[in-house]
Design an enzyme around this catalytic site. Structure first.
Site: not given
Ligand code: RIB
Ligand code: CA
Length: 321
Positions: A10, A14-15, A170, A176, A178, A254-255
């Site tokens: 998405d 970080d993706d 978060n 979280e 996702n 993260h990703d």
């Molecule tokens: O919580 C972190 C995730 O949420 C990561 O994949 C960030 O890109 C968002 O999608």
């Molecule tokens: Ca992501």
């Protein structure tokens, strides 16, 4: 030998780094990238993915997937997530951890005609060898594909999910982003029967990326490394303001940690095989409930409680050299 991987993104800052790492590392054979709504609406996450492909001069196919979640927001809106809340720099300027559209040239080549859900079914039902799927956004595409054709699981080597959190959340006090964005999809994927590794916030926050790491990337001086360094700078500002990590002036990236795990499984530490279930409603909606009892049934997920910052930073930076 390189490992065949389908990324589901998405994009998102970080993706974008995950796409770059997967494409650039010789141990990964990036078969395709699927897009889903999440950090931004689907047209933006798709266009951002296409812009990254052009930045890399790459030719992997991109498949546009689902624009909404399975259940969420269909009946009634729920708690607005804070994972993507705005932050402010020292001058009071608003900064967002995921730009709507990356400041890169608009894409020339577009996504494939086929939807990501149909791509999963078509590819996996005809695959001659097993493939690893790495969803780093909400799990909607894969969940829908599994509902339509559950036999696709037979050709899945492993599913490596960025999502969930045990000590760290978060989106809400319990969840979280996702997983919170499409909890029903996540619950379906967690019970599909494939080998599943989960890379939650507990791992991504401890395998942080530092300002020194961004500076190293900048020294490499390629368009991709410079862009990755800019994204990390932005993420460090937002993390310092809104989600401070254990170590100051660092960020969670993260990703790409999921991709790094495929290259060196030891980037994930304290991995426990246990039963993980997703809370589907109420105050804890989207929470990943991790059973840590010695005696338990239905173990379905390898859940990583820590990550290794040094190993991760080295894999990530070296891929750009
Ligand atoms: O919580 C972190 C995730 O949420 C990561 O994949 C960030 O890109 C968002 O999608
Ligand atoms: Ca992501």
């Amino acid at each position: 030998m390189s490992r065949k991987v389908i990324l589901d993104v998405d994009t998102g800052s970080d993706d974008a780094c995950a796409v770059m790492l997967a494409y650039l590392h010789k141990d990964i054979d990036l078969v395709a990238v699927c897009t889903v709504k999440g950090n931004q609406p689907l047209p933006y996450t798709t266009e951002n993915t296409l812009r990254i492909r052009e930045l890399l001069h790459a030719d992997f196919p991109v498949y546009k997937g689902c624009s909404g979640s399975l259940v969420k927001n269909v009946v009634y809106p729920r708690i607005p997530p804070t994972a993507n809340a705005d932050a402010y720099d020292e001058e009071g300027n608003k900064i967002h951890i995921h730009q709507e559209l990356f400041d890169l040239p608009a894409s020339v080549r577009k996504e494939e005609d086929m939807n990501a859900v149909n791509f999963y079914i078509d590819y996996l039902m005809n695959a001659k060898e097993k493939v690893t799927i790495v969803p780093v956004g909400p799990l909607t595409n894969l969940a829908v594909a599994l509902v339509i054709e559950p036999r696709i699981v037979e050709n899945i080597e492993e599913i490596v999910i960025m999502g969930g959190g045990w000590n760290i959340t978060n989106a809400t006090l319990a969840a979280e982003f996702n997983i919170y964005d499409d909890p029903e999809a996540a619950q379906r994927v967690l019970h599909c029967g494939a080998r599943i590794t989960m890379v939650p916030l507990d791992a991504t926050h401890t395998a942080y990326i530092s300002q020194d790491d961004a500076n190293e990337l900048r020294k490499i001086g390629t368009p991709a490394s410079l862009f990755a360094a800019d994204l990390i700078d932005l993420r460090i500002k937002v993390h310092d303001y809104a989600q401070p990590l254990e170590v100051e002036h660092t960020c969670a990236l993260h990703d790409p940690l999921c991709i790094a795990y495929l290259i060196d499984p030891q980037v994930l530490q304290d991995v426990k095989f246990c039963n993980v279930e997703v809370s589907l409603g109420g105050l804890t909606e989207g929470q990943t409930c991790v059973d840590q009892r010695a005696i338990q049934e239905n173990r379905n997920v390898h859940f990583a409680f820590r990550g290794d910052h040094e190993r991760f930073a080295k894999i990530f930076i070296d891929a750009f050299r």
